[in-house]
Design a protein around this motif. Structure first.
Motif, PDB file in Angstrom:
ATOM      1  N   THR A 146       0.826  -1.207   0.000  1.00 52.04           N
ATOM      2  CA  THR A 146       0.000   0.000   0.000  1.00 52.04           C
ATOM      3  C   THR A 146       0.858   1.254   0.000  1.00 52.04           C
ATOM      4  OG1 THR A 146      -1.776  -1.159   1.166  1.00 52.04           O
ATOM      5  CG2 THR A 146      -1.793   1.243   1.247  1.00 52.04           C
ATOM      6  N   ARG A 147       1.909   1.270   0.808  1.00 53.76           N
ATOM      7  CA  ARG A 147       2.760   2.468   0.888  1.00 53.76           C
ATOM      8  C   ARG A 147       3.490   2.718  -0.436  1.00 53.76           C
ATOM      9  NH1 ARG A 147      -0.252   2.823   4.200  1.00 53.76           N
ATOM     10  NH2 ARG A 147      -0.007   2.900   6.469  1.00 53.76           N
ATOM     11  N   LEU A 148       3.912   1.660  -1.112  1.00 49.49           N
ATOM     12  CA  LEU A 148       4.587   1.859  -2.402  1.00 49.49           C
ATOM     13  C   LEU A 148       3.633   2.442  -3.427  1.00 49.49           C
ATOM     14  CD1 LEU A 148       6.901  -1.270  -2.904  1.00 49.49           C
ATOM     15  CD2 LEU A 148       7.491   0.991  -2.037  1.00 49.49           C
ATOM     16  N   ILE A 149       2.399   1.932  -3.464  1.00 43.47           N
ATOM     17  CA  ILE A 149       1.416   2.455  -4.413  1.00 43.47           C
ATOM     18  C   ILE A 149       1.112   3.915  -4.105  1.00 43.47           C
ATOM     19  CG2 ILE A 149      -0.960   2.249  -5.231  1.00 43.47           C
ATOM     20  CD1 ILE A 149       0.863   0.067  -6.277  1.00 43.47           C
ATOM     21  N   GLU A 150       0.962   4.227  -2.823  1.00 46.60           N
ATOM     22  CA  GLU A 150       0.679   5.611  -2.439  1.00 46.60           C
ATOM     23  C   GLU A 150       1.840   6.535  -2.792  1.00 46.60           C
ATOM     24  OE1 GLU A 150      -2.303   4.994   1.403  1.00 46.60           O
ATOM     25  OE2 GLU A 150      -0.198   5.508   1.723  1.00 46.60           O
ATOM     26  N   ALA A 151       3.059   5.991  -2.746  1.00 46.35           N
ATOM     27  CA  ALA A 151       4.232   6.805  -3.073  1.00 46.35           C
ATOM     28  C   ALA A 151       4.393   7.020  -4.570  1.00 46.35           C
ATOM     29  CB  ALA A 151       5.497   6.167  -2.498  1.00 46.35           C
ATOM     30  N   GLY A 152       3.567   6.360  -5.370  1.00 43.87           N
ATOM     31  CA  GLY A 152       3.614   6.562  -6.809  1.00 43.87           C
ATOM     32  C   GLY A 152       4.476   5.588  -7.570  1.00 43.87           C
TER      33      GLY A 152
END
Length: 401
Positions: free
Chosen positions: A316-322
């Motif tokens: 989730t954090r990687l996706i949110e980071a773009g």
């Protein structure tokens, strides 16, 4: 031409009597099933698990596969009993294991139906396609409340209370201080590199790699995962390279490797285990669960959360980071992007940001269109004014200022 006997004829020799024939033939069917599975190059653990299920069903039914006791009603009772004890995915796996055994047993090529008819006068095989089994209608059948990403406040509570607790244990001279410091590095590794429990437990120090394009991470720019989830039952573990993305996590691992881990080997040779225990052995998957539970309770987080949630949080954090979706899929070792999507639960802040970006972009587009229309209308007015002036001059009229 002499016919080649099936497997059953090799185990049950005609003319030789057996002590307790029902139990003896059942054991021989399992031996043949093990050989059948081993021929597919499946692991011994997978084979033992499948034969164990067959033995459990035999004990539950108090009968044997060729007897009427093995019927649809018995299968439903057995499944219903397990439904209250195991997860849905586990129950589906047990049912699949039993079906594989029954498929082998019912195959005429192996001659078990013929041998059972000759030996016991019966073979009550039933259609496997009609079993009332758990349907695999979707990719994810886990527990929605447990297998989810941790929110940012939950991550802060989990990791934020670890360092003060380590300092407290150290100040009190408690022997658990060393294990607590190891836990901080272990859970950080699970979270910051998106690892499963087994992948984490079986890490070794030589699994860390340098990356030429990431010199700032030094020896910890990449992590070679050698014990990934197999592509199928009995297949070898998948391998992958996970690239480091968060400097704070690299710093935590570096401090652990330089100052904490050597303390485990003060009285013994270094065996290269990444997360050793005080008993001079590699930490187990069960211990990973227990240590996460310990810190989860101290942080007063929901009991449904487990260590696998850290992997969900990583995605989730990687996706949110773009980060690109394909990059994320390769980082966690999934074969399909759809599987990675199951792990993703974007936070409200991220969603609000995306909505705000969309609205701002739409507003800018509307403003740009309005300005373009205004410019076009101004140009038309200028052209009209010039044309009118020319017409007035041609008729001898002048325009007043």
């Amino acid at each position: 031409m002499t016919a080649i006997p099936g497997v059953a004829r090799l185990h049950v020799v005609e003319g030789i009597s057996m002590l307790r024939p029902h139990a003896a033939v059942f054991d021989k069917t399992l031996k043949g099933f093990e050989d059948h599975q081993r021929a597919r190059h499946l692991s011994s653990g997978t084979i033992k698990g499948r034969t164990r299920i067959a033995r459990q069903v035999q004990a539950f039914s108090d009968g044997y596969p060729w007897e009427p006791a093995w019927n649809h009603a018995m299968f439903d009772r057995w499944s219903a009993m397990l439904a209250d004890q195991v997860a849905t995915s586990t129950l589906r796996g047990y049912q699949s294991d039993l079906s594989l055994y029954l498929t082998y047993l019912s195959d005429p090529a192996y001659e078990w139906p013929q041998v059972c008819m000759e030996t016991f006068g019966m073979f009550a095989g039933f259609a496997l396609r009609d079993l009332n089994a758990v349907r695999h209608a979707q990719e994810y059948i886990g527990q929605p409340s447990g297998n989810r990403p941790l929110s940012r406040p939950e991550i802060k509570k989990l990791f934020g209370q670890m360092d003060p607790e380590i300092k407290r244990l150290r100040a009190a001279g408690h022997k658990g201080a060393l294990a607590a410091a190891r836990d901080l590095a272990m859970l950080t590794t699970m979270y910051a590199w998106g690892l499963r429990r087994r992948e984490t437990a079986r890490l070794e120090t030589h699994d860390w790699r340098r990356q030429a394009k990431l010199p700032e991470f030094g020896d910890y720019a990449g992590l070679a995962v050698r014990w990934g989830k197999a592509a199928g039952p009995g297949m070898p573990p998948k391998r992958r390279m996970v690239i480091s993305v968060w400097p704070w996590a690299v710093q935590t691992v570096r401090l652990y490797m330089e100052h904490i881990r050597p303390l485990f080997y003060a009285d013994r040779p270094d065996d290269g285990v990444m997360f050793p225990t005080e008993r001079d052995e590699m930490i187990s998957e069960r211990a990973v669960n227990q240590r996460f539970q310990h810190w989860r309770e101290l942080a007063e987080l929901p009991d449904c959360l487990g260590p696998h949630c850290l992997r969900h949080t990583y995605v989730t954090r990687l996706i949110e980071a773009g980060y690109d979706g394909q990059f994320v899929t390769e980082q966690v070792g999934h074969s399909h992007a759809a599987t990675t999507a199951i792990y993703t639960a974007l936070s409200s802040d991220f969603k609000n940001l995306k909505v705000r970006e969309f609205l701002d972009a739409a507003e800018e587009a509307q403003l740009a269109a309005a300005f373009a229309r205004a410019d076009a209308e101004a140009d038309m007015d200028d052209d009209f004014s010039d044309q009118t002036a020319d017409e007035l001059v041609g008729t001898g009229q002048t325009r007043r200022t």
